[in-house]
Design a protein around this motif. Structure first.
Motif, PDB file in Angstrom:
ATOM      1  N   ILE A 107      49.324  57.901  -2.286  1.00  0.00           N
ATOM      2  CA  ILE A 107      49.592  58.345  -3.661  1.00  0.00           C
ATOM      3  C   ILE A 107      50.923  59.101  -3.707  1.00  0.00           C
ATOM      4  CG2 ILE A 107      48.846  59.930  -5.494  1.00  0.00           C
ATOM      5  CD1 ILE A 107      45.926  59.193  -4.775  1.00  0.00           C
ATOM      6  N   ARG A 108      51.078  60.050  -2.770  1.00  0.00           N
ATOM      7  CA  ARG A 108      52.298  60.875  -2.800  1.00  0.00           C
ATOM      8  C   ARG A 108      53.558  60.046  -2.529  1.00  0.00           C
ATOM      9  NH1 ARG A 108      51.175  66.641  -2.835  1.00  0.00           N
ATOM     10  NH2 ARG A 108      48.913  66.826  -2.891  1.00  0.00           N
ATOM     11  N   GLY A 117      53.926  57.028  -3.519  1.00  0.00           N
ATOM     12  CA  GLY A 117      54.091  56.082  -4.623  1.00  0.00           C
ATOM     13  C   GLY A 117      53.605  54.666  -4.311  1.00  0.00           C
ATOM     14  N   HIS A 118      52.876  54.489  -3.194  1.00  0.00           N
ATOM     15  CA  HIS A 118      52.336  53.153  -2.910  1.00  0.00           C
ATOM     16  C   HIS A 118      51.203  52.814  -3.871  1.00  0.00           C
ATOM     17  CE1 HIS A 118      54.674  52.611   0.692  1.00  0.00           C
ATOM     18  NE2 HIS A 118      54.304  53.807   1.124  1.00  0.00           N
ATOM     19  N   LYS A 145      49.877  53.877  -7.636  1.00  0.00           N
ATOM     20  CA  LYS A 145      50.329  54.585  -8.827  1.00  0.00           C
ATOM     21  C   LYS A 145      49.210  54.606  -9.875  1.00  0.00           C
ATOM     22  CE  LYS A 145      53.800  51.583  -8.795  1.00  0.00           C
ATOM     23  NZ  LYS A 145      53.612  51.081  -7.447  1.00  0.00           N
ATOM     24  N   ASP A 183      46.790  51.607 -10.879  1.00  0.00           N
ATOM     25  CA  ASP A 183      46.583  50.644  -9.788  1.00  0.00           C
ATOM     26  C   ASP A 183      45.115  50.581  -9.383  1.00  0.00           C
ATOM     27  OD1 ASP A 183      49.220  50.007  -9.703  1.00  0.00           O
ATOM     28  OD2 ASP A 183      49.658  51.016  -7.804  1.00  0.00           O
TER      29      ASP A 183
END
Ligand SMILES: CC(C)(COP(=O)(O)OP(=O)(O)OC[C@H]1O[C@@H](n2cnc3c(N)ncnc32)[C@H](O)[C@@H]1OP(=O)(O)O)[C@@H](O)C(=O)NCCC(=O)NCCS
Length: 322
Positions: A293-294, A296-297, A299, A302
């Motif tokens: 999450i951190r 950005g994989h 978002k 999703d």
């Protein structure tokens, strides 16, 4: 209908790093063997940090990332096989550290699947309308159970914690969860408790360690991971193309690669961070989800699947919309 969602995640690892080259000074091994057989390059190990210390750091980050405050939390569930004490639980110690109000706090042990089991409980309890916001944590100092003279196991494990605030929601976030257990009758993955002691002799038992039949665990993992992912897709009428990411328990990169092949989801959709942490048991899934999450994989919006397996043999998986 009441729904649930992920409302903040965090993770923490101890600062000390042990590389494969460091391990080669302790047992007969080398970076090439460990990297090619497992994908692991380094792991974090606790020197003074307890499981509760790591759980506290991860929980504070999850709370900070969420929309709630400490006073909104109305239950704490910690998944661990390495609590600081037989009792009180890590969850009770967390209650003291975080200054939580008088709420139910308890630990669970489902080995490396423990976090998915905790997620299942939190999800069902919030959907029952008995609770609104539950803090769940997977936290381990597994290297305390490691036999540093056994090259078959000591290269695999690391320490860390991951935390998540699960909250009530108007939209479906946590869509489906599977948890199960298939008896490990042969004891392929086991860590004994100290022996029963004769109080008149009061003999002190040797420290107990993880015992593992790697090949059998590998077989179980490579069967149960694809079947859990496929079941989640089937019973939610989804195609594999509907999944943006798969976040699997990080036990061996080859297990993840085999699952990717079997479910026909490409490796660039499978999150891998085992190179940095090794297998952190119940902490592995929440550390990986927080990192994904951190970075950005995954978002908001999703859809991802998380899947785990471990001693018992336990397993679990969840279909989640962030
Ligand atoms: C443990 C595991 C990495 C071993 O990989 P593998 O390809 O099955 O390796 P093998 O068991 O065939 O062992 C091959 C050889 O390497 C040796 N070896 C084992 N550990 C070694 C190490 N750290 N360094 C160098 N050699 C090692 C073995 O002794 C064996 O030697 P031998 O053929 O002379 O007996 C793999 O089986 C595995 O990951 N299993 C699942 C473990 C797991 O996920 N556990 C946690 C579940 S939550």
């Amino acid at each position: 209908m009441r729904y649930t969602k992920i409302n903040g995640t965090g993770h923490a690892v101890p600062p000390k790093v042990l590389t494969n080259d460091d391990l080669a000074k302790i047992v007969e091994t080398n970076d090439e063997w460990i990297s090619s057989r497992t994908g692991i390059k380094r792991r974090h190990i606790s020197v003074t940090e307890t499981t509760t210390d790591l759980a506290e750091q991860a929980s504070l980050k999850a709370l900070e990332a969420s929309s709630v405050t400490i006073d909104d939390i109305d239950m704490v569930i910690v998944a661990t096989v390495t609590p600081d004490h037989a009792f009180p639980g890590v969850s009770n110690l967390l209650q003291q550290r975080l200054n939580l109000k008088e709420i139910p706090t308890f630990d669970i042990n489902a080995a490396c699947s423990g976090f998915v089991y905790a997620l299942n409980l939190a999800d069902k309890l919030i959907k029952s309308e008995a609770y609104d916001h539950i803090l769940i944590v997977g936290a381990e100092t597994l290297t305390r159970l490691t036999d540093w003279s056994d090259r078959n196991t000591c290269v695999l494990f690391g320490d860390g914690a991951g935390a998540m605030v699960i909250s009530k929601s108007e939209k479906p976030g946590i869509k489906d969860i599977i948890v199960g257990s298939r008896s490990d009758t042969e004891g392929h993955l086991i860590c004994d408790s100290p022996d029963l002691k004769d109080p008149s002799v009061n003999k002190i038992s040797q420290q107990d360690h993880i015992h593992m039949n790697g090949r059998e665990v590998f077989k179980f993992a490579t069967r149960v991971m694809p079947s859990t992912i496929n079941q989640l897709l089937e019973r939610n009428q989804l195609d594999k193309e509907d999944i943006d990411y798969v976040i699997a328990h990080q036990a061996n990169k080859r297990i993840i690669e085999k699952a990717s092949k079997d479910v026909d989801i490409p490796m660039d959709k499978m999150y891998v961070n085992i190179q940095n942490y090794g297998n952190t048991s119940a902490a592995s899934v929440p550390i990986a989800i927080d990192e994904a999450i951190r970075k950005g994989h995954i978002k908001p919006g999703d859809t991802f699947v998380t899947v785990a397996f471990g001693g018992g043999f336990t397993y679990g998986g969840a279909l989640i919309n962030l």
